[in-house]
Design a protein around this motif. Sequence first.
Motif, short mmCIF file in Angstrom:
data_model
loop_
_atom_site.label_atom_id
_atom_site.label_comp_id
_atom_site.label_asym_id
_atom_site.label_seq_id
_atom_site.Cartn_x
_atom_site.Cartn_y
_atom_site.Cartn_z
N LEU A 180 0.84 -1.20 0.00
CA LEU A 180 0.00 0.00 0.00
C LEU A 180 0.87 1.24 0.00
O LEU A 180 1.79 1.35 0.80
N TYR A 181 0.57 2.15 -0.91
CA TYR A 181 1.27 3.43 -1.00
C TYR A 181 0.24 4.53 -0.87
O TYR A 181 -0.73 4.57 -1.64
N THR A 182 0.44 5.42 0.08
CA THR A 182 -0.45 6.55 0.28
C THR A 182 0.26 7.81 -0.18
O THR A 182 1.41 8.06 0.21
N GLY A 183 -0.43 8.62 -0.98
CA GLY A 183 0.16 9.86 -1.48
C GLY A 183 -0.86 10.98 -1.53
O GLY A 183 -2.06 10.76 -1.31
N MET A 184 -0.38 12.18 -1.84
CA MET A 184 -1.22 13.36 -1.97
C MET A 184 -0.65 14.22 -3.09
O MET A 184 0.56 14.33 -3.24
N THR A 185 -1.54 14.80 -3.89
CA THR A 185 -1.09 15.63 -5.00
C THR A 185 -2.13 16.66 -5.37
O THR A 185 -3.31 16.49 -5.07
N GLY A 186 -1.69 17.70 -6.04
CA GLY A 186 -2.58 18.72 -6.58
C GLY A 186 -2.84 18.52 -8.06
O GLY A 186 -3.64 19.23 -8.65
N GLY A 187 -2.18 17.57 -8.66
CA GLY A 187 -2.38 17.26 -10.08
C GLY A 187 -2.49 15.76 -10.25
O GLY A 187 -1.54 15.09 -10.68
N PHE A 188 -3.63 15.22 -9.90
CA PHE A 188 -3.78 13.78 -9.78
C PHE A 188 -3.58 13.02 -11.08
O PHE A 188 -2.91 11.98 -11.10
N ASP A 189 -4.15 13.50 -12.17
CA ASP A 189 -4.01 12.77 -13.43
C ASP A 189 -2.55 12.64 -13.84
O ASP A 189 -2.09 11.56 -14.22
N ASP A 190 -1.79 13.72 -13.71
CA ASP A 190 -0.38 13.70 -14.04
C ASP A 190 0.39 12.79 -13.09
O ASP A 190 1.25 12.01 -13.50
N ARG A 191 0.09 12.88 -11.80
CA ARG A 191 0.79 12.07 -10.80
C ARG A 191 0.53 10.58 -11.02
O ARG A 191 1.45 9.76 -10.94
N LEU A 192 -0.70 10.22 -11.30
CA LEU A 192 -1.03 8.82 -11.54
C LEU A 192 -0.30 8.29 -12.77
O LEU A 192 0.24 7.18 -12.76
N LEU A 193 -0.24 9.09 -13.81
CA LEU A 193 0.50 8.70 -15.01
C LEU A 193 1.97 8.49 -14.69
O LEU A 193 2.59 7.52 -15.13
N ARG A 194 2.55 9.39 -13.90
CA ARG A 194 3.97 9.24 -13.52
C ARG A 194 4.21 7.97 -12.72
O ARG A 194 5.22 7.30 -12.91
N HIS A 195 3.28 7.63 -11.83
CA HIS A 195 3.40 6.36 -11.10
C HIS A 195 3.39 5.20 -12.09
O HIS A 195 4.19 4.27 -11.97
N ARG A 196 2.52 5.24 -13.06
CA ARG A 196 2.42 4.15 -14.04
C ARG A 196 3.67 4.03 -14.90
O ARG A 196 4.02 2.94 -15.35
N LEU A 197 4.32 5.15 -15.13
CA LEU A 197 5.55 5.14 -15.93
C LEU A 197 6.79 4.83 -15.09
O LEU A 197 7.89 4.79 -15.62
N GLY A 198 6.60 4.64 -13.79
CA GLY A 198 7.73 4.34 -12.91
C GLY A 198 8.50 5.56 -12.47
O GLY A 198 9.62 5.46 -11.98
N GLU A 199 7.89 6.73 -12.62
CA GLU A 199 8.54 7.99 -12.26
C GLU A 199 7.90 8.66 -11.05
O GLU A 199 8.31 9.74 -10.65
N GLY A 200 6.88 8.04 -10.45
CA GLY A 200 6.14 8.65 -9.35
C GLY A 200 6.87 8.63 -8.03
O GLY A 200 6.90 9.62 -7.31
N SER A 201 7.47 7.50 -7.70
CA SER A 201 8.26 7.36 -6.48
C SER A 201 9.08 6.09 -6.58
O SER A 201 8.74 5.18 -7.34
N LYS A 202 10.15 6.02 -5.81
CA LYS A 202 10.98 4.81 -5.82
C LYS A 202 10.18 3.61 -5.32
O LYS A 202 10.32 2.50 -5.83
N PHE A 203 9.34 3.82 -4.31
CA PHE A 203 8.55 2.74 -3.73
C PHE A 203 7.58 2.16 -4.75
O PHE A 203 7.52 0.94 -4.92
N THR A 204 6.81 3.01 -5.42
CA THR A 204 5.83 2.50 -6.38
C THR A 204 6.51 1.84 -7.56
O THR A 204 6.00 0.85 -8.10
N LYS A 205 7.68 2.33 -7.95
CA LYS A 205 8.42 1.70 -9.04
C LYS A 205 8.92 0.33 -8.61
O LYS A 205 8.77 -0.66 -9.33
N LYS A 206 9.51 0.25 -7.42
CA LYS A 206 10.07 -1.01 -6.92
C LYS A 206 9.01 -2.10 -6.81
O LYS A 206 9.24 -3.25 -7.17
N TYR A 207 7.82 -1.74 -6.32
CA TYR A 207 6.78 -2.73 -6.08
C TYR A 207 5.68 -2.73 -7.14
O TYR A 207 4.68 -3.43 -6.99
#
Length: 101
Positions: A22-49
Motif C-alpha cells: 500500500l502506498y499513500t500519497g497526496m497531490t494537486g495534479g492527480f491525473d499527471d501524478r497517476l500517469l507518472r506512477h504508471r511510468l515508474g517515475e512517481g516514487s521509488k517505492f511504487t516503481k520497486k513494487y
Amino acid sequence: MPKRAHHNYTVYILTNKKLGVLYTGMTGGFDDRLLRHRLGEGSKFTKKYNASKLVYFEEFQYVNDAINREKQIKNWHRQWKINLIEKDNPDWDDLSGNWVL
C-alpha cells in the motif's frame, strides 16, 4: 501541468494487487501524478513494487486538509487502511478509469 481554475487536491492509495503493498500519497495534479506512477517515475517505492493500481482516493479543496488526511492515513495500521479501501471498493478494483492516462 495545465493551470487549473480551482484548487483540487487528492489523497490516494495505490497497490500492486489485492492485499498487496500500500502506498499513500497526496497531490494537486492527480491525473499527471497517476500517469507518472504508471511510468515508474512517481516514487521509488511504487516503481520497486509496481504499485500503480488506484484503489482509494479522496478529494479536497484545501491543501492543508489534504496534507492532514494523508498524514493521518500514513500513520494508520495496515488493517485500518485495508478497511478503508474495502468499505467502498471491496474487490480492490482499479478506480483510475475516471482519469485520462
